[in-house]
Write a protein that holds these residues in place. Sequence first.
Motif, PDB file in Angstrom:
ATOM      1  N   THR A  13       0.871  -1.173   0.000  1.00 14.15           N
ATOM      2  CA  THR A  13       0.000   0.000   0.000  1.00 14.15           C
ATOM      3  C   THR A  13       0.902   1.215   0.000  1.00 14.15           C
ATOM      4  N   ILE A  14       0.668   2.107  -0.957  1.00 14.53           N
ATOM      5  CA  ILE A  14       1.457   3.320  -1.114  1.00 14.53           C
ATOM      6  C   ILE A  14       0.545   4.495  -0.819  1.00 14.53           C
ATOM      7  N   GLU A  15       0.948   5.348   0.117  1.00 16.01           N
ATOM      8  CA  GLU A  15       0.148   6.520   0.458  1.00 16.01           C
ATOM      9  C   GLU A  15       1.018   7.762   0.379  1.00 16.01           C
ATOM     10  N   LEU A  16       0.518   8.767  -0.317  1.00 13.38           N
ATOM     11  CA  LEU A  16       1.217  10.039  -0.437  1.00 13.38           C
ATOM     12  C   LEU A  16       0.991  10.830   0.849  1.00 13.38           C
ATOM     13  N   GLY A  88      13.953  -6.901   3.290  1.00 15.68           N
ATOM     14  CA  GLY A  88      14.237  -7.857   4.362  1.00 15.68           C
ATOM     15  C   GLY A  88      13.021  -8.055   5.240  1.00 15.68           C
ATOM     16  N   SER A  89      13.142  -7.738   6.516  1.00 21.97           N
ATOM     17  CA  SER A  89      12.017  -7.897   7.442  1.00 21.97           C
ATOM     18  C   SER A  89      11.291  -6.581   7.702  1.00 21.97           C
ATOM     19  N   ALA A  90      11.700  -5.512   7.015  1.00 22.34           N
ATOM     20  CA  ALA A  90      11.034  -4.222   7.207  1.00 22.34           C
ATOM     21  C   ALA A  90       9.576  -4.319   6.763  1.00 22.34           C
ATOM     22  N   GLY A  91       8.683  -3.763   7.535  1.00 20.31           N
ATOM     23  CA  GLY A  91       7.264  -3.788   7.191  1.00 20.31           C
ATOM     24  C   GLY A  91       6.815  -2.523   6.488  1.00 20.31           C
ATOM     25  N   GLN A  92       7.699  -1.511   6.481  1.00 17.90           N
ATOM     26  CA  GLN A  92       7.350  -0.242   5.862  1.00 17.90           C
ATOM     27  C   GLN A  92       8.629   0.460   5.424  1.00 17.90           C
ATOM     28  N   PHE A  93       8.516   1.275   4.383  1.00 19.63           N
ATOM     29  CA  PHE A  93       9.630   2.102   3.956  1.00 19.63           C
ATOM     30  C   PHE A  93       9.083   3.339   3.280  1.00 19.63           C
ATOM     31  N   THR A  94       9.964   4.273   2.934  1.00 18.76           N
ATOM     32  CA  THR A  94       9.516   5.489   2.254  1.00 18.76           C
ATOM     33  C   THR A  94      10.151   5.586   0.874  1.00 18.76           C
ATOM     34  N   TYR A  95       9.416   6.249   0.014  1.00 18.90           N
ATOM     35  CA  TYR A  95       9.854   6.554  -1.339  1.00 18.90           C
ATOM     36  C   TYR A  95       9.655   8.054  -1.490  1.00 18.90           C
ATOM     37  N   VAL A  96      10.725   8.774  -1.802  1.00 21.05           N
ATOM     38  CA  VAL A  96      10.646  10.217  -1.979  1.00 21.05           C
ATOM     39  C   VAL A  96      10.848  10.526  -3.451  1.00 21.05           C
ATOM     40  N   HIS A 105       6.180   9.241   0.037  1.00 22.09           N
ATOM     41  CA  HIS A 105       5.222   8.143  -0.052  1.00 22.09           C
ATOM     42  C   HIS A 105       5.552   7.126   1.040  1.00 22.09           C
ATOM     43  N   ASP A 106       4.577   6.809   1.863  1.00 19.53           N
ATOM     44  CA  ASP A 106       4.737   5.730   2.833  1.00 19.53           C
ATOM     45  C   ASP A 106       4.329   4.438   2.150  1.00 19.53           C
ATOM     46  N   VAL A 107       5.226   3.470   2.132  1.00 18.11           N
ATOM     47  CA  VAL A 107       4.963   2.178   1.490  1.00 18.11           C
ATOM     48  C   VAL A 107       4.915   1.120   2.585  1.00 18.11           C
TER      49      VAL A 107
END
Length: 186
Positions: A13-16, A88-96, A105-107
């Motif tokens: 899920t990608i949220e701006l 890896g085991s990350a449940g979330q990351f960001t895309y700028v 963007h919160d992914v």
Amino acid sequence: MPTPPGQPVLELTIELREVEPRVWRRLLVPGSVRLDKLHRILQAAMGWADCHLHSFEIDGERFGPHDDDEFDEDELDEAMFTVEGAIGSAGQFTYVYDFGDFWVHDVTIERAGEAESSSKHAVCLDGANACPPEDVGGPWGYQRLLSVLADPSHEEHEELSEWIGEPIDPTAFDIALVNAHLQAVR
């Protein structure tokens, strides 16, 4: 090459961030794609034009393109990492995207599993609202643009209407069009 059944697939899920109305997409993405392709997938899914620099921030590491002389030496080359390997085991990351307007963007990785059918493309499962236009000044500038366009008596209404060139419907979302754009991603 299609992702064979049984291969890793991620539901993202990608949220701006900081945009109203809330702009988001839910995608199925093969886990084996590299981050440079994920960038193109996110561009297509959100509706951006890929005119600006970008980066990923994953588990304390920064990834970006190394295709010119302007990359940060502390940044890892996104073309060298698969999505599955980088998260890896990350449940979330960001895309700028666009370091001037700074669209964050919160992914969120909703689930990781195996592909049930063969597909070489990411697929949009759901989403809402239109992506802001390029070069409007980030979240603050987008809110201001919507406010000015909604007020025909505003002194900048005509100028900004001409600059945008067409009416903006911030609530527009066409899943079929998003999927057509995703199928074009190479």
